[in-house]
Design a protein around this motif. Structure first.
Motif, PDB file in Angstrom:
ATOM      1  N   GLU A   1       4.097   7.794   2.533  1.00 23.16           N
ATOM      2  CA  GLU A   1       3.213   7.020   2.971  1.00 23.16           C
ATOM      3  C   GLU A   1       3.419   5.617   3.402  1.00 23.16           C
ATOM      4  O   GLU A   1       3.158   4.912   4.317  1.00 23.16           O
TER       5      GLU A   1
ATOM      6  N   ASP B   1      -3.706   1.991   2.851  1.00 24.11           N
ATOM      7  CA  ASP B   1      -4.068   2.970   3.385  1.00 24.11           C
ATOM      8  C   ASP B   1      -3.911   2.849   4.732  1.00 24.11           C
ATOM      9  O   ASP B   1      -3.258   1.935   5.259  1.00 24.11           O
ATOM     10  N   GLU B   2      -3.762   4.055   5.620  1.00 25.83           N
ATOM     11  CA  GLU B   2      -3.619   3.904   7.126  1.00 25.83           C
ATOM     12  C   GLU B   2      -4.301   2.664   7.816  1.00 25.83           C
ATOM     13  O   GLU B   2      -3.819   2.168   8.594  1.00 25.83           O
TER      14      GLU B   2
ATOM     15  N   LYS C   1       5.432   5.935   6.570  1.00 25.94           N
ATOM     16  CA  LYS C   1       4.702   6.114   7.625  1.00 25.94           C
ATOM     17  C   LYS C   1       3.913   4.629   7.825  1.00 25.94           C
ATOM     18  O   LYS C   1       3.908   4.346   9.086  1.00 25.94           O
ATOM     19  N   ARG C   2       3.453   4.058   7.008  1.00 26.63           N
ATOM     20  CA  ARG C   2       2.832   2.596   7.365  1.00 26.63           C
ATOM     21  C   ARG C   2       3.750   1.653   7.887  1.00 26.63           C
ATOM     22  O   ARG C   2       3.265   0.929   8.736  1.00 26.63           O
TER      23      ARG C   2
ATOM     24  N   LEU D   1       0.100   7.033  12.608  1.00 27.21           N
ATOM     25  CA  LEU D   1      -0.617   7.126  11.502  1.00 27.21           C
ATOM     26  C   LEU D   1      -1.254   8.442  11.311  1.00 27.21           C
ATOM     27  O   LEU D   1      -1.329   8.829  10.194  1.00 27.21           O
TER      28      LEU D   1
END
Lengths: 379, 379
Positions: free
Chosen positions: B266, B341-342, B269-270, B376
């Motif tokens: 995660e 979070d995204e 990805k961020r 995302l």
């Protein structure tokens, strides 16, 4: 239902409003918002230290501040005198030796103190000493040391700096850094400041800062010269524990509202009531020169202190402290530090009394409670 | 109404359940109750460090753990190699020099990394070196260093220990202490661990412990040999920050539930979405070897970064970090650490974009948001 109460000389109980303050969303330490809080805290610390000098906040336990005092004020192989009357006097000795200083280890019998005249004699025998270290309250023996008197003596010697560890006592009993001519005063967060452990505090006199300039002992994290330079640019040399500082602001507000004088007086009353109550029960005290920060109680022969403490904690939720090193199992210690009131004294001495009874020792608990009550509610 | 969000590379946002855990009444650190928590935390730290070795908790900022690595692993005037690609590489150099070590200062251009082949060459030129120090993520330049590759090289030299500062990255990006042959791994609480500042962590390999036995640098507070002895008796050598440890247990529970692998993925990805979004807006990146822990963005000529950051914080409640030392005012840094979070990525890049627009710089914010969104939410 059990109400968990801490009578340990650190960590001590924390007021709910301080806990909740620290539970707010965290902020960054390099913002105007936080700097405003930090400034208020730095001002408040000067009040707690009773000094015009700056007070520095370290992210460490009190031991870190003790090490900081040594590594900043001395140079390689210099001589220091340590008044060593217990585990925390011993700690100064150990730190001095770790940095290869020439440590004059003045062993004082545990539970006893040292007169200022005795100190003067020791200094006269060690005119090449560069510093004297002492604990205002030697926590391990619950003993008070005459910092005021020592300051009178030491200040006559221009080459000697006076270092005072007030970790378990600053904010609980009188201590005037400037008036008492203390060159380096240090303390921790988890005692009379009513905060969790994690911060320590240290302040230096002008005489001490002159030493810092000359000091050649190796240091980095505890380097106060570097810290001072950072603060001049409104920055910290490391990431400061933001939430503890936010809590500290609240603690300082509470202390300021009561005033130190009133808080000192209340600690004295609670300590006196505890000591008199304990004596009236038929027990005896460890220290011949007791501190009003913590009371040491000698346990009757045959009682295992560690077992007693466990029993009291498990059965009543009350935490008191035991003895350390050679006193392990032989004493209990009841702290008067921080967020306590009169009724807490009744709780603490009753818990000790009832606990001892369960361990088969006969004592007069009622007389103890009565005596304590008299002192606590006498006016 | 403003929601204050931290995109600074420490302190980072703290989950509400962690904040509330720490707001519970404090307990004493020498109780069975706390020792149970501490044991759970010590086990959890092994998972975070991906090691079988013990992990030690210090009451200090990350800098304290860096100093601890140096003073425990080396002896007077020994030679160490520091890969110095920014402010925190520089910090290793400063600590080494403070303790009068012979520091080989390998200056890497800020924003660039160093290949393992280059490191091998440096070691071959310094066969008398006793250690190599590096930052997994050099926070000041948002740059990744190839710790895995360096470990392959360094482990071939029996006399050289490998020290890795993962303060701003452990728990955010892959780091396998044992598998990557790291001899000393250290980090801090206020980054991917989602806690307030105040704790640091350090773990040593067997090879490193052999060094500790021989080390003659002066130390006390950061003495790991003493600490190890205390832990063998289930005790701490100093008062441990109880409330932070209680919070840490909760953080570890959260991390374990997600699993490190998922958390690393995660973060990646961020970080990727942030970088691609920033580029799509028309801005450029500081690092040629960017870390997935934090992204450095070069500001257009004429923009004062410090003013921009202040504006974004005051206007939108969003905290991003600026540049340090020679990058001051010239970059901004967006952290991906910890509790994010995204949607936080969209918040962060939009805040930077809108802020720059208000400062009169034209850029394509929509394109940046679109690009980030694509990454995302692509699967």
């Amino acid at each position: 239902m059990k109400k968990h109460k801490l009578f340990t000389p650190g960590p001590t109980s924390i007021p709910e409003e301080v806990l909740l303050e620290m539970a707010k969303p965290i902020m960054h330490h390099r913002t105007e918002e936080f700097l405003k809080i930090a400034k208020e805290v730095f001002e408040g610390l000067k009040y707690l230290f009773q000094t015009k000098n700056d007070v520095f906040i370290l992210a460490s336990s009190g031991t870190g501040a003790m090490e900081s005092s040594i590594v900043n004020l001395f140079s390689k192989s210099e001589k220091i005198i340590v008044i060593n009357g217990g585990k925390f006097g011993e700690r100064f000795v150990e730190i001095g030796k770790a940095y290869e200083l020439n440590v004059v280890d003045i062993k004082v019998e545990w539970g006893k103190s040292l007169s200022k005249e005795e100190l003067e004699k020791i200094i006269e025998e060690n005119r090449d000493a560069k510093g004297v270290c002492v604990n205002l309250c030697e926590t391990s023996t619950a003993t008070h040391f005459d910092v005021k008197g020592y300051g009178e003596i030491i200040s006559k010697y221009p080459d000697i700096v006076f270092i005072v560890d007030a970790i378990s006592s600053l904010g609980a009993i009188p201590c005037y850094m400037d008036e008492w001519k203390i060159d380096c005063l240090l303390t921790g967060s988890q005692k009379a400041f009513m905060l969790p452990p994690g911060l320590s505090f240290i302040s230096l006199s002008e005489k001490a800062w002159e030493r810092v300039e000359k000091s050649n002992l190796p240091k980095y994290y505890f380097d106060l010269k570097k810290y001072k330079k950072s603060l001049e640019k409104f920055d910290f040399p490391f990431t400061i524990p933001v939430s503890l500082i936010v809590g500290l602001r609240k603690s300082i507000q509470i202390i300021k509202e009561y005033t130190l004088e009133k808080i000192w007086e209340e600690h004295k009353k609670r300590a006196t009531a505890t000591r008199e109550g304990i004596l009236a029960m038929g027990l005896s005290l460890l220290s011949s020169c007791p501190s009003d920060a913590v009371t040491g109680v000698i346990l009757p022969e045959g009682i295992n202190g560690d077992e007693l403490i466990k029993f009291i904690r498990k059965t009543y939720g009350i935490s008191i402290a035991g003895g350390q090193d050679k006193l392990k199992g032989k004493i209990v210690r009841i702290s008067h530090l921080g967020w306590q009131d009169e009724f807490d004294v009744l709780t603490a001495i009753t818990a000790v009394g009832v606990g001892l009874e369960k361990f088969g020792y006969k004592l007069n608990i009622e007389k103890g409670i009565e005596k304590a009550k008299e002192i606590l509610f006498s006016h």
